[in-house]
Design a protein around this motif. Structure first.
Motif, PDB file in Angstrom:
ATOM      1  N   LEU A 179     -27.352  37.684  56.728  1.00 47.74           N
ATOM      2  CA  LEU A 179     -26.106  38.417  56.985  1.00 47.74           C
ATOM      3  C   LEU A 179     -25.303  37.753  58.099  1.00 47.74           C
ATOM      4  CD1 LEU A 179     -27.333  42.117  56.733  1.00 47.74           C
ATOM      5  CD2 LEU A 179     -26.149  40.763  54.993  1.00 47.74           C
ATOM      6  N   ILE A 180     -25.996  37.273  59.122  1.00 42.20           N
ATOM      7  CA  ILE A 180     -25.311  36.562  60.203  1.00 42.20           C
ATOM      8  C   ILE A 180     -24.687  35.277  59.682  1.00 42.20           C
ATOM      9  CG2 ILE A 180     -25.722  35.247  62.333  1.00 42.20           C
ATOM     10  CD1 ILE A 180     -27.702  37.440  63.164  1.00 42.20           C
ATOM     11  N   ALA A 181     -25.387  34.588  58.784  1.00 42.78           N
ATOM     12  CA  ALA A 181     -24.825  33.370  58.189  1.00 42.78           C
ATOM     13  C   ALA A 181     -23.555  33.684  57.405  1.00 42.78           C
ATOM     14  CB  ALA A 181     -25.861  32.705  57.289  1.00 42.78           C
ATOM     15  N   LEU A 182     -23.554  34.807  56.685  1.00 44.85           N
ATOM     16  CA  LEU A 182     -22.345  35.216  55.963  1.00 44.85           C
ATOM     17  C   LEU A 182     -21.197  35.491  56.935  1.00 44.85           C
ATOM     18  CD1 LEU A 182     -23.802  37.619  53.242  1.00 44.85           C
ATOM     19  CD2 LEU A 182     -22.787  35.370  52.863  1.00 44.85           C
ATOM     20  N   ALA A 183     -21.515  36.167  58.044  1.00 42.79           N
ATOM     21  CA  ALA A 183     -20.477  36.470  59.034  1.00 42.79           C
ATOM     22  C   ALA A 183     -19.870  35.192  59.585  1.00 42.79           C
ATOM     23  CB  ALA A 183     -21.065  37.311  60.164  1.00 42.79           C
ATOM     24  N   ARG A 184     -20.690  34.216  59.851  1.00 42.04           N
ATOM     25  CA  ARG A 184     -20.194  32.973  60.448  1.00 42.04           C
ATOM     26  C   ARG A 184     -19.510  32.067  59.430  1.00 42.04           C
ATOM     27  NH1 ARG A 184     -25.068  32.545  64.844  1.00 42.04           N
ATOM     28  NH2 ARG A 184     -23.888  33.606  66.502  1.00 42.04           N
ATOM     29  N   ARG A 185     -19.647  32.404  58.146  1.00 43.56           N
ATOM     30  CA  ARG A 185     -18.890  31.705  57.097  1.00 43.56           C
ATOM     31  C   ARG A 185     -17.637  32.497  56.701  1.00 43.56           C
ATOM     32  NH1 ARG A 185     -19.893  27.881  53.811  1.00 43.56           N
ATOM     33  NH2 ARG A 185     -19.112  29.039  51.998  1.00 43.56           N
ATOM     34  N   TYR A 186     -17.374  33.564  57.433  1.00 43.09           N
ATOM     35  CA  TYR A 186     -16.198  34.399  57.179  1.00 43.09           C
ATOM     36  C   TYR A 186     -16.251  35.035  55.790  1.00 43.09           C
ATOM     37  CZ  TYR A 186     -14.684  31.600  61.138  1.00 43.09           C
ATOM     38  OH  TYR A 186     -14.627  30.969  62.352  1.00 43.09           O
ATOM     39  N   ALA A 187     -17.460  35.256  55.283  1.00 40.72           N
ATOM     40  CA  ALA A 187     -17.631  35.870  53.965  1.00 40.72           C
ATOM     41  C   ALA A 187     -17.586  37.393  54.119  1.00 40.72           C
ATOM     42  CB  ALA A 187     -18.941  35.412  53.343  1.00 40.72           C
ATOM     43  N   PHE A 188     -16.444  37.881  54.587  1.00 41.85           N
ATOM     44  CA  PHE A 188     -16.333  39.297  54.931  1.00 41.85           C
ATOM     45  C   PHE A 188     -16.500  40.213  53.723  1.00 41.85           C
ATOM     46  CE2 PHE A 188     -13.725  37.265  58.352  1.00 41.85           C
ATOM     47  CZ  PHE A 188     -14.535  37.628  59.411  1.00 41.85           C
ATOM     48  N   SER A 189     -15.996  39.788  52.567  1.00 42.61           N
ATOM     49  CA  SER A 189     -16.101  40.628  51.379  1.00 42.61           C
ATOM     50  C   SER A 189     -17.559  40.805  50.964  1.00 42.61           C
ATOM     51  CB  SER A 189     -15.296  40.019  50.237  1.00 42.61           C
ATOM     52  OG  SER A 189     -15.377  40.817  49.073  1.00 42.61           O
ATOM     53  N   ASP A 190     -18.291  39.693  50.882  1.00 50.56           N
ATOM     54  CA  ASP A 190     -19.702  39.765  50.502  1.00 50.56           C
ATOM     55  C   ASP A 190     -20.515  40.532  51.543  1.00 50.56           C
ATOM     56  OD1 ASP A 190     -19.202  38.288  48.234  1.00 50.56           O
ATOM     57  OD2 ASP A 190     -19.686  36.371  49.192  1.00 50.56           O
ATOM     58  N   LEU A 191     -20.254  40.246  52.803  1.00 48.82           N
ATOM     59  CA  LEU A 191     -21.000  40.905  53.864  1.00 48.82           C
ATOM     60  C   LEU A 191     -20.715  42.401  53.886  1.00 48.82           C
ATOM     61  CD1 LEU A 191     -22.858  40.913  56.297  1.00 48.82           C
ATOM     62  CD2 LEU A 191     -20.958  40.079  57.696  1.00 48.82           C
ATOM     63  N   GLY A 192     -19.461  42.763  53.643  1.00 48.31           N
ATOM     64  CA  GLY A 192     -19.116  44.182  53.626  1.00 48.31           C
ATOM     65  C   GLY A 192     -19.873  44.933  52.543  1.00 48.31           C
ATOM     66  N   ALA A 193     -20.092  44.284  51.398  1.00 48.18           N
ATOM     67  CA  ALA A 193     -20.829  44.930  50.310  1.00 48.18           C
ATOM     68  C   ALA A 193     -22.303  45.109  50.648  1.00 48.18           C
ATOM     69  CB  ALA A 193     -20.681  44.109  49.037  1.00 48.18           C
ATOM     70  N   LEU A 194     -22.814  44.261  51.535  1.00 47.34           N
ATOM     71  CA  LEU A 194     -24.235  44.298  51.899  1.00 47.34           C
ATOM     72  C   LEU A 194     -24.480  44.916  53.268  1.00 47.34           C
ATOM     73  CD1 LEU A 194     -25.117  40.651  50.796  1.00 47.34           C
ATOM     74  CD2 LEU A 194     -25.610  42.750  49.514  1.00 47.34           C
TER      75      LEU A 194
END
Length: 317
Positions: free
Chosen positions: A8-23
């Motif tokens: 999840l932290i890796a997603l945050a640092r890739r600016y994958a806000f949509s994917d992270l928000g779903a998870l």
């Protein structure tokens, strides 16, 4: 072995806000990610949406980049100054480049090209093209600005309609105001650039600007208009977002930008595109700064929001 939190932290640092928000493990993190996705997709109408989970400083910085949704809304955001908005555009372009999301990146470049003439005008207007604050000189005797059907005016029919509307839209209800920004404000940006830079039959529309300042503004505006015709911006027509074909490769983007730099290198403003300023498209922040006659560098708004999400994930681990 990576834990779920690490992913999840890796997603945050890739600016994958949509994917992270779903998870997201909490509603608070989901709300912050929704705010981040709005910024990343330049959903400027919603920058001011309720986002209590986002720190007030980040919300304030986002508001500086939003368009007011009513004629009298305060603060004026991107109508007060486009410089914060362009700093965000640069940050988004860099993020899209590093994620190899080239169609959205080119779409962002295209958005930047549409409003560049207003960025050039900002030092002389004292604002960023706020229809509620246009100078009276635009409608002075002898001005053809906003006159529909005048054959001596170099504006297209669509530009004449847009400039006519911009002079009165501040008196319209909120629905009309929003419709104008959806459909016509970018045409006004191009039209006002034409007035000072390329018009073959100049009228009195620009006489409110002192002659020396007008000459400098003409160079900045000419460069802004030229940017919209560069090979980089024309890639937009070969990269229809969402269709899955015609997406340019990184090599094609860099080649188009190199040819664009050559096309812009015609005067002291356009030559700024030749600078190596460390940006993925080297010289892009420099030429935006030259057009604005003010420093414009990529913002850290999305980076700071990303790190805030990381702190929330670490706190809730």
């Amino acid at each position: 072995m990576k834990t779920t939190r690490d992913l999840l932290i890796a997603l945050a640092r890739r600016y994958a806000f949509s994917d992270l928000g779903a998870l997201a493990p909490t509603q608070e993190i989901a709300d912050v990610c929704e705010f981040g996705q709005r910024l990343l997709t330049l959903d400027a109408e919603d920058f001011n949406a309720e986002a209590r989970a986002v720190p007030s400083d980040l919300r304030r910085r986002a508001r500086a980049r939003s368009m007011p949704q009513t004629p009298r809304e305060q603060p004026r955001g991107a109508l007060e100054s486009l410089r914060p908005a362009y700093s965000l555009l640069l940050e988004v372009i860099a993020i899209r480049w590093h994620r190899r999301e080239l169609s959205p990146m080119i779409a962002t470049v295209h958005i930047a090209s549409e409003y560049l003439p207003l960025l050039a005008f900002e030092p002389d207007l004292g604002h960023a093209g706020d229809p509620a604050r246009w100078p009276e000189g635009l409608s002075a005797p002898g001005s053809r600005f906003g006159v529909i059907g005048d054959r001596e005016c170099d504006h297209t029919k669509a530009e004449q309609s847009a400039t006519n509307r911009t002079l009165r839209v501040a008196g319209e209800p909120a629905e009309g105001w929003r419709a104008y920004f959806d459909r016509q404000h970018s045409q006004v940006a191009g039209a006002i650039g034409v007035c000072v830079a390329t018009c073959r039959n100049p009228c009195a529309a620009m006489d409110w600007i002192p002659k020396e300042a007008r000459a400098l503004l003409a160079v900045r505006s000419r460069t802004a208009l030229a940017f919209a015709e560069t090979p980089l911006v024309r890639l937009r027509h070969a990269a229809p977002v969402g269709h899955g074909f015609g997406v340019p490769s990184p090599e094609e983007v860099l080649d188009a930008w190199e040819r664009s730099r050559s096309a812009l290198d015609k005067n002291e403003v356009g030559s700024a595109a030749r600078k190596d300023d460390g940006f993925p498209l080297a010289g892009l922040p420099s030429v935006f700064s030259a057009i604005a006659d003010a420093p414009i560098v990529p913002s850290t708004l999305l980076a700071d929001l990303s790190e805030y999400v990381v702190t929330l994930l670490q706190r809730d681990a």
